[in-house]
Every structure is written in C-alpha cells, then in structure tokens.
Design a protein around this motif. Structure first.
Motif, PDB file in Angstrom:
ATOM      1  N   VAL A  43      21.628  43.570  57.547  1.00 12.63           N
ATOM      2  CA  VAL A  43      20.943  43.359  58.820  1.00 12.63           C
ATOM      3  C   VAL A  43      21.876  43.777  59.944  1.00 12.63           C
ATOM      4  N   ARG A  44      21.315  44.045  61.113  1.00 15.71           N
ATOM      5  CA  ARG A  44      22.130  44.392  62.264  1.00 15.71           C
ATOM      6  C   ARG A  44      22.849  43.145  62.772  1.00 15.71           C
ATOM      7  N   PRO A  45      24.041  43.300  63.327  1.00 16.71           N
ATOM      8  CA  PRO A  45      24.810  42.131  63.749  1.00 16.71           C
ATOM      9  C   PRO A  45      24.115  41.305  64.817  1.00 16.71           C
ATOM     10  N   GLU A  46      23.404  41.972  65.734  1.00 21.30           N
ATOM     11  CA  GLU A  46      22.709  41.203  66.764  1.00 21.30           C
ATOM     12  C   GLU A  46      21.560  40.393  66.165  1.00 21.30           C
ATOM     13  N   THR A  47      20.994  40.889  65.054  1.00 18.78           N
ATOM     14  CA  THR A  47      19.948  40.136  64.362  1.00 18.78           C
ATOM     15  C   THR A  47      20.525  38.847  63.795  1.00 18.78           C
ATOM     16  N   LEU A  48      21.686  38.957  63.146  1.00 16.83           N
ATOM     17  CA  LEU A  48      22.314  37.769  62.578  1.00 16.83           C
ATOM     18  C   LEU A  48      22.720  36.788  63.678  1.00 16.83           C
ATOM     19  N   SER A  49      23.168  37.312  64.810  1.00 19.91           N
ATOM     20  CA  SER A  49      23.532  36.438  65.916  1.00 19.91           C
ATOM     21  C   SER A  49      22.325  35.642  66.410  1.00 19.91           C
ATOM     22  N   ARG A  50      21.164  36.295  66.509  1.00 20.72           N
ATOM     23  CA  ARG A  50      19.948  35.604  66.942  1.00 20.72           C
ATOM     24  C   ARG A  50      19.521  34.565  65.907  1.00 20.72           C
ATOM     25  N   VAL A  51      19.630  34.931  64.633  1.00 15.56           N
ATOM     26  CA  VAL A  51      19.270  33.991  63.571  1.00 15.56           C
ATOM     27  C   VAL A  51      20.170  32.757  63.639  1.00 15.56           C
ATOM     28  N   ALA A  52      21.465  32.980  63.804  1.00 17.74           N
ATOM     29  CA  ALA A  52      22.414  31.866  63.856  1.00 17.74           C
ATOM     30  C   ALA A  52      22.105  30.924  65.009  1.00 17.74           C
ATOM     31  N   ALA A  53      21.660  31.476  66.134  1.00 14.86           N
ATOM     32  CA  ALA A  53      21.402  30.661  67.323  1.00 14.86           C
ATOM     33  C   ALA A  53      20.045  29.966  67.296  1.00 14.86           C
ATOM     34  N   ASP A  54      19.208  30.286  66.307  1.00 14.00           N
ATOM     35  CA  ASP A  54      17.850  29.741  66.246  1.00 14.00           C
ATOM     36  C   ASP A  54      17.827  28.473  65.386  1.00 14.00           C
ATOM     37  N   PRO A  55      17.638  27.289  65.974  1.00 17.00           N
ATOM     38  CA  PRO A  55      17.617  26.055  65.173  1.00 17.00           C
ATOM     39  C   PRO A  55      16.384  25.954  64.276  1.00 17.00           C
ATOM     40  N   ALA A  56      15.379  26.825  64.509  1.00 14.79           N
ATOM     41  CA  ALA A  56      14.160  26.812  63.699  1.00 14.79           C
ATOM     42  C   ALA A  56      14.110  28.008  62.748  1.00 14.79           C
ATOM     43  N   ARG A  57      15.262  28.569  62.412  1.00 15.14           N
ATOM     44  CA  ARG A  57      15.307  29.733  61.522  1.00 15.14           C
ATOM     45  C   ARG A  57      14.704  29.404  60.162  1.00 15.14           C
ATOM     46  N   GLU A  58      14.299  30.422  59.426  1.00 16.51           N
ATOM     47  CA  GLU A  58      13.746  30.225  58.083  1.00 16.51           C
ATOM     48  C   GLU A  58      14.816  29.666  57.156  1.00 16.51           C
ATOM     49  N   THR A  59      14.407  28.824  56.229  1.00 11.94           N
ATOM     50  CA  THR A  59      15.340  28.171  55.304  1.00 11.94           C
ATOM     51  C   THR A  59      16.141  29.168  54.488  1.00 11.94           C
ATOM     52  N   ARG A  60      15.566  30.318  54.231  1.00 15.79           N
ATOM     53  CA  ARG A  60      16.264  31.311  53.384  1.00 15.79           C
ATOM     54  C   ARG A  60      17.604  31.722  53.994  1.00 15.79           C
ATOM     55  N   TRP A  61      17.710  31.709  55.333  1.00 24.49           N
ATOM     56  CA  TRP A  61      18.972  32.074  55.956  1.00 24.49           C
ATOM     57  C   TRP A  61      20.049  31.039  55.667  1.00 24.49           C
ATOM     58  N   ASP A  62      19.672  29.767  55.727  1.00 25.76           N
ATOM     59  CA  ASP A  62      20.637  28.718  55.385  1.00 25.76           C
ATOM     60  C   ASP A  62      21.065  28.844  53.925  1.00 25.76           C
ATOM     61  N   ASP A  63      20.104  29.196  53.066  1.00 21.36           N
ATOM     62  CA  ASP A  63      20.433  29.373  51.647  1.00 21.36           C
ATOM     63  C   ASP A  63      21.429  30.517  51.460  1.00 21.36           C
ATOM     64  N   LEU A  64      21.242  31.599  52.229  1.00 24.55           N
ATOM     65  CA  LEU A  64      22.159  32.732  52.130  1.00 24.55           C
ATOM     66  C   LEU A  64      23.573  32.324  52.525  1.00 24.55           C
ATOM     67  N   VAL A  65      23.686  31.552  53.594  1.00 26.73           N
ATOM     68  CA  VAL A  65      25.014  31.110  54.040  1.00 26.73           C
ATOM     69  C   VAL A  65      25.675  30.237  52.975  1.00 26.73           C
ATOM     70  N   ARG A  66      24.910  29.299  52.438  1.00 31.19           N
ATOM     71  CA  ARG A  66      25.480  28.396  51.423  1.00 31.19           C
ATOM     72  C   ARG A  66      25.881  29.140  50.157  1.00 31.19           C
ATOM     73  N   ALA A  67      25.252  30.286  49.904  1.00 27.99           N
ATOM     74  CA  ALA A  67      25.527  31.042  48.678  1.00 27.99           C
ATOM     75  C   ALA A  67      26.658  32.058  48.842  1.00 27.99           C
ATOM     76  N   LEU A  68      27.197  32.198  50.051  1.00 30.06           N
ATOM     77  CA  LEU A  68      28.284  33.150  50.245  1.00 30.06           C
ATOM     78  C   LEU A  68      29.478  32.786  49.369  1.00 30.06           C
ATOM     79  N   PRO A  69      30.076  33.761  48.683  1.00 31.02           N
ATOM     80  CA  PRO A  69      31.282  33.458  47.899  1.00 31.02           C
ATOM     81  C   PRO A  69      32.459  33.158  48.820  1.00 31.02           C
ATOM     82  N   GLN A  70      33.346  32.310  48.372  1.00 33.31           N
ATOM     83  CA  GLN A  70      34.544  31.973  49.144  1.00 33.31           C
ATOM     84  C   GLN A  70      35.523  33.139  49.080  1.00 33.31           C
ATOM     85  N   LEU A  71      35.980  33.609  50.249  1.00 31.45           N
ATOM     86  CA  LEU A  71      36.912  34.721  50.306  1.00 31.45           C
ATOM     87  C   LEU A  71      38.338  34.235  50.558  1.00 31.45           C
ATOM     88  N   THR A  72      39.280  34.914  49.941  1.00 36.24           N
ATOM     89  CA  THR A  72      40.683  34.703  50.274  1.00 36.24           C
ATOM     90  C   THR A  72      40.989  35.503  51.533  1.00 36.24           C
TER      91      THR A  72
END
Length: 214
Positions: A41-70
């Motif tokens: 996705v475009r970075p400004e799209t992700l920024s808008r999603v992050a700022a939206d308290p009513a975003r779709e649940t799938r976005w929260d799922d994506l964040v929780r599923a991110l692998p931990q990076l060193t």
C-alpha cells in the motif's frame, strides 16, 4: 449466550487506538514506510489507516501478525525499500532519509514494479532510511548543517531545539567498524558528539546550513 458472547469477542474485537496501532508496529521493530511496502500500500494510505479509530479489523490483525525484527533486519528492510523507492528531495529532509540506498552488486532477479508513491508522503511515517554503514550521512550532513531535535536528548537538547554541526571526526562503533561522528552545538552553546545511530533516533536535517545561532 456465553458462547455467542465469546464468539463476538473474536469476530468484533476492540480496535487498536491510533497510538497503539503505531506503537505496536514500532515494537515489532518495523518502520511505518517499510510496513507499507510489505502490505503493498502507499505510505499515505497506511498513515490514514493508522489514524482512523474505526479502521477495519483486518488492519489490526496485520499489525499483530508482523514478525519481530532485529536491528539488523530493520536496517535491511529499509535499505531494500529505498532501493525500490528512492527518496525524493524535500524542503525539509530527514537526515537519515537522504542516505543513498544500499544496492546489492551481485546478480539478482528484477525487483517488483515500484509502488506509485505520491510526492507528498506524510511526515509522520517515520520513513527515514536506517543506514547500514557509519558514513550514511556523508554528503548530506557536514559542518554548519542545521538539525532539528525530534526526540529529547537528555539535558543536552529538548524536542524541537535546533542544533548546528560544528565539527566531524572519524570514530568506531561497538563492532569496531569505522563511522563518521558529528559534534553538535545546542542553542545554549553546549556541545555533544552524535553517532550515526544517535542521529537516526534523535535528529532530522532542515537541509539548511548556518554558522552561528541567531
């Protein structure tokens, strides 16, 4: 009813707040702009999603599923992003963002088609290039360069303070690798040497130079 209530908690979980959404991405070791590339996705799209308290649940799922990076993996992810999407010049440029992308000299398959990112990428994406060598600011930051503090540096400088680079020197990092270090002067006249890693965390460049504080 208990079964339905438990099911609803799974199907309609509480959404992450905007601050929790961004914080979780960073806790996983990711930069917002790198996560945007991973999710195509475009970075400004992700920024808008992050700022939206009513975003779709799938976005929260994506964040929780991110692998931990060193730390090293985060640097590699950002270097790869910059190879795909070289940063465009701006009026106020993050010092790390101006670093040249690290290219692999060995033969490799053609990279995927770059995303058509807009010229006005939002500033809160934390999309600075996390460099992989100690000279990533050479050519972009030097004596008289003006820096703005984006995170408080103890008693040396508060957030929003303007620093001026007064000198540079050759140093070594914790892995005995060479790096260029920058002596910065605060508005009160204090001096402190900053390493490239500290620059990543604490300052951005205004793209301007000056010799004294006005």
């Amino acid at each position: 009813m208990d079964q339905v209530a438990n099911g609803l908690a799974l199907l309609r979980p509480p959404r992450l707040s905007p601050s929790e959404f961004k914080a979780l991405i960073r806790q996983r070791g990711w930069r917002m702009a790198d996560a945007a590339v991973r999710w195509n996705v475009r970075p400004e799209t992700l920024s808008r999603v992050a700022a939206d308290p009513a975003r779709e649940t799938r976005w929260d799922d994506l964040v929780r599923a991110l692998p931990q990076l060193t730390r090293r993996e985060r640097a590699a992810a950002t270097a790869a992003r910059l190879a795909l999407h070289p940063p465009r010049p701006r009026t106020c440029v993050g010092v790390a963002e101006a670093a040249s992308p690290v290219m692999n000299s060995s033969p490799a398959a053609s990279p995927p088609t770059p995303l058509p990112w807009a010229d006005d990428e939002e500033e809160d994406l934390d999309d600075s290039a996390y460099g992989t060598n100690g000279f990533r600011y050479r050519g972009y930051v030097g004596v008289r360069s003006e820096l703005i503090v984006v995170r408080e540096i103890g008693s040396f400088a508060s957030e929003g303070a303007v620093l001026v680079v007064s000198d540079t020197r050759l140093g070594v990092n914790a892995h005995a690798e060479p790096q260029e270090e920058y002596c910065c002067e605060s508005p009160s006249g204090l001096l402190q040497w900053l390493t490239p890693d500290e620059m990543d965390e604490w300052v951005v460049s205004t793209g301007k130079t000056r010799s004294t504080f006005g």
